[in-house]
Design a protein around this motif. Structure first.
Motif, mmCIF file in Angstrom:
data_model
loop_
_atom_site.group_PDB
_atom_site.id
_atom_site.type_symbol
_atom_site.label_atom_id
_atom_site.label_comp_id
_atom_site.label_asym_id
_atom_site.label_seq_id
_atom_site.Cartn_x
_atom_site.Cartn_y
_atom_site.Cartn_z
ATOM 1 N N ASN A 1 -2.300 -7.926 13.463
ATOM 2 C CA ASN A 1 -1.965 -6.617 14.019
ATOM 3 C C ASN A 1 -0.583 -6.719 14.657
ATOM 4 O O ASN A 1 0.377 -6.969 13.954
ATOM 5 C CB ASN A 1 -3.060 -6.108 14.941
ATOM 6 C CG ASN A 1 -4.358 -5.859 14.179
ATOM 7 O OD1 ASN A 1 -4.346 -5.578 12.984
ATOM 8 N ND2 ASN A 1 -5.479 -5.961 14.856
ATOM 9 N N ASP A 2 -0.454 -6.604 15.968
ATOM 10 C CA ASP A 2 0.871 -6.670 16.599
ATOM 11 C C ASP A 2 1.093 -7.967 17.373
ATOM 12 O O ASP A 2 2.025 -8.067 18.164
ATOM 13 C CB ASP A 2 1.061 -5.475 17.540
ATOM 14 C CG ASP A 2 1.126 -4.166 16.780
ATOM 15 O OD1 ASP A 2 1.631 -4.176 15.637
ATOM 16 O OD2 ASP A 2 0.674 -3.144 17.318
ATOM 17 N N THR A 3 0.253 -8.966 17.158
ATOM 18 C CA THR A 3 0.355 -10.228 17.892
ATOM 19 C C THR A 3 0.951 -11.304 16.993
ATOM 20 O O THR A 3 0.544 -11.463 15.846
ATOM 21 C CB THR A 3 -1.043 -10.682 18.371
ATOM 22 O OG1 THR A 3 -1.600 -9.645 19.173
ATOM 23 C CG2 THR A 3 -0.959 -11.961 19.167
ATOM 24 N N LEU A 4 1.926 -12.046 17.534
ATOM 25 C CA LEU A 4 2.603 -13.124 16.798
ATOM 26 C C LEU A 4 2.324 -14.450 17.489
ATOM 27 O O LEU A 4 2.465 -14.565 18.707
ATOM 28 C CB LEU A 4 4.108 -12.863 16.758
ATOM 29 C CG LEU A 4 4.995 -13.990 16.262
ATOM 30 C CD1 LEU A 4 4.753 -14.247 14.780
ATOM 31 C CD2 LEU A 4 6.446 -13.663 16.506
ATOM 32 N N GLN A 5 1.920 -15.455 16.703
ATOM 33 C CA GLN A 5 1.716 -16.815 17.217
ATOM 34 C C GLN A 5 2.373 -17.791 16.262
ATOM 35 O O GLN A 5 2.368 -17.577 15.047
ATOM 36 C CB GLN A 5 0.235 -17.162 17.315
ATOM 37 C CG GLN A 5 -0.537 -16.357 18.304
ATOM 38 C CD GLN A 5 -2.006 -16.788 18.343
ATOM 39 O OE1 GLN A 5 -2.468 -17.603 17.550
ATOM 40 N NE2 GLN A 5 -2.737 -16.236 19.285
ATOM 41 N N ASN A 6 2.929 -18.880 16.825
ATOM 42 C CA ASN A 6 3.488 -19.970 16.022
ATOM 43 C C ASN A 6 2.759 -21.254 16.380
ATOM 44 O O ASN A 6 2.504 -21.512 17.557
ATOM 45 C CB ASN A 6 4.980 -20.130 16.286
ATOM 46 C CG ASN A 6 5.778 -18.989 15.709
ATOM 47 O OD1 ASN A 6 5.738 -18.755 14.517
ATOM 48 N ND2 ASN A 6 6.482 -18.265 16.555
ATOM 49 N N HIS A 7 2.418 -22.043 15.366
ATOM 50 C CA HIS A 7 1.720 -23.305 15.575
ATOM 51 C C HIS A 7 2.456 -24.406 14.821
ATOM 52 O O HIS A 7 2.817 -24.239 13.652
ATOM 53 C CB HIS A 7 0.277 -23.214 15.065
ATOM 54 C CG HIS A 7 -0.502 -22.127 15.719
ATOM 55 N ND1 HIS A 7 -1.152 -22.293 16.917
ATOM 56 C CD2 HIS A 7 -0.726 -20.837 15.350
ATOM 57 C CE1 HIS A 7 -1.741 -21.156 17.261
ATOM 58 N NE2 HIS A 7 -1.491 -20.263 16.321
ATOM 59 N N LYS A 8 2.647 -25.538 15.490
ATOM 60 C CA LYS A 8 3.319 -26.690 14.886
ATOM 61 C C LYS A 8 2.297 -27.515 14.116
ATOM 62 O O LYS A 8 1.166 -27.697 14.560
ATOM 63 C CB LYS A 8 3.950 -27.529 15.991
ATOM 64 C CG LYS A 8 4.809 -28.643 15.518
ATOM 65 C CD LYS A 8 5.442 -29.317 16.733
ATOM 66 C CE LYS A 8 6.379 -30.412 16.349
ATOM 67 N NZ LYS A 8 6.993 -31.004 17.553
ATOM 68 N N LEU A 9 2.720 -28.019 12.955
ATOM 69 C CA LEU A 9 1.857 -28.788 12.075
ATOM 70 C C LEU A 9 2.634 -30.001 11.575
ATOM 71 O O LEU A 9 3.789 -29.862 11.196
ATOM 72 C CB LEU A 9 1.423 -27.913 10.891
ATOM 73 C CG LEU A 9 0.702 -28.576 9.755
ATOM 74 C CD1 LEU A 9 -0.780 -28.722 10.123
ATOM 75 C CD2 LEU A 9 0.811 -27.742 8.500
ATOM 76 N N VAL A 10 2.012 -31.161 11.596
ATOM 77 C CA VAL A 10 2.636 -32.360 11.035
ATOM 78 C C VAL A 10 1.894 -32.711 9.758
ATOM 79 O O VAL A 10 0.680 -32.947 9.781
ATOM 80 C CB VAL A 10 2.587 -33.544 12.030
ATOM 81 C CG1 VAL A 10 3.193 -34.788 11.400
ATOM 82 C CG2 VAL A 10 3.298 -33.186 13.321
ATOM 83 N N LYS A 11 2.623 -32.731 8.646
ATOM 84 C CA LYS A 11 2.026 -33.075 7.349
ATOM 85 C C LYS A 11 2.299 -34.547 7.084
ATOM 86 O O LYS A 11 3.449 -34.985 7.109
ATOM 87 C CB LYS A 11 2.614 -32.230 6.230
ATOM 88 C CG LYS A 11 2.032 -32.575 4.873
ATOM 89 C CD LYS A 11 2.715 -31.801 3.770
ATOM 90 C CE LYS A 11 2.185 -32.163 2.403
ATOM 91 N NZ LYS A 11 2.586 -33.469 1.931
ATOM 92 N N MET A 12 1.228 -35.305 6.837
ATOM 93 C CA MET A 12 1.363 -36.735 6.523
ATOM 94 C C MET A 12 0.422 -37.078 5.376
ATOM 95 O O MET A 12 -0.756 -36.715 5.416
ATOM 96 C CB MET A 12 0.990 -37.589 7.737
ATOM 97 C CG MET A 12 1.860 -37.367 8.933
ATOM 98 S SD MET A 12 1.541 -38.471 10.321
ATOM 99 C CE MET A 12 -0.205 -38.608 10.382
ATOM 100 N N ASN A 13 0.938 -37.750 4.392
ATOM 101 C CA ASN A 13 0.095 -38.288 3.326
ATOM 102 C C ASN A 13 -0.160 -39.750 3.617
ATOM 103 O O ASN A 13 0.656 -40.421 4.231
ATOM 104 C CB ASN A 13 0.790 -38.169 1.954
ATOM 105 C CG ASN A 13 0.871 -36.745 1.489
ATOM 106 O OD1 ASN A 13 0.084 -35.900 1.917
ATOM 107 N ND2 ASN A 13 1.816 -36.464 0.641
ATOM 108 N N GLN A 14 -1.262 -40.274 3.138
ATOM 109 C CA GLN A 14 -1.557 -41.688 3.355
ATOM 110 C C GLN A 14 -0.946 -42.523 2.282
ATOM 111 O O GLN A 14 -0.760 -42.152 1.183
ATOM 112 C CB GLN A 14 -3.060 -41.910 3.390
ATOM 113 C CG GLN A 14 -3.685 -41.220 4.572
ATOM 114 C CD GLN A 14 -5.194 -41.450 4.597
ATOM 115 O OE1 GLN A 14 -5.798 -41.862 3.631
ATOM 116 N NE2 GLN A 14 -5.795 -41.160 5.733
#
Length: 75
Positions: free
Chosen positions: A62-75
């Motif tokens: 709707n009118d709410t904005l959120q940002n989330h940090k993500l770390v992508k790691m493969n083994q």
């Protein structure tokens, strides 16, 4: 990403790299109230795997904005 919506809502989820480049749109539609889940398999819009690193998930509901940090790691 799991989420819960208290009411029917327009939901948009996008993945961006550390430079702010759009990598993939995960969701861009209306979702019913209740639980939901969106999965990113580490690929760009064309199905190509992206390198390990820091990414950001932007969620607009709707009118709410959120940002989330993500770390992508493969083994």
């Amino acid at each position: 990403a799991s989420f819960y919506l208290s009411e029917k809502s327009d939901l948009k989820m996008m993945v961006y790299d550390g430079l702010g480049k759009l990598i993939r749109v995960l969701a861009d539609d209306t979702h019913s109230a209740g639980p939901g889940k969106v999965i990113w398999k580490g690929k760009d819009q064309y199905g190509n795997p992206v390198p390990n690193g820091i990414y950001y998930i932007r969620v607009i509901c709707n009118d709410t904005l959120q940002n989330h940090k993500l770390v992508k790691m493969n083994q």
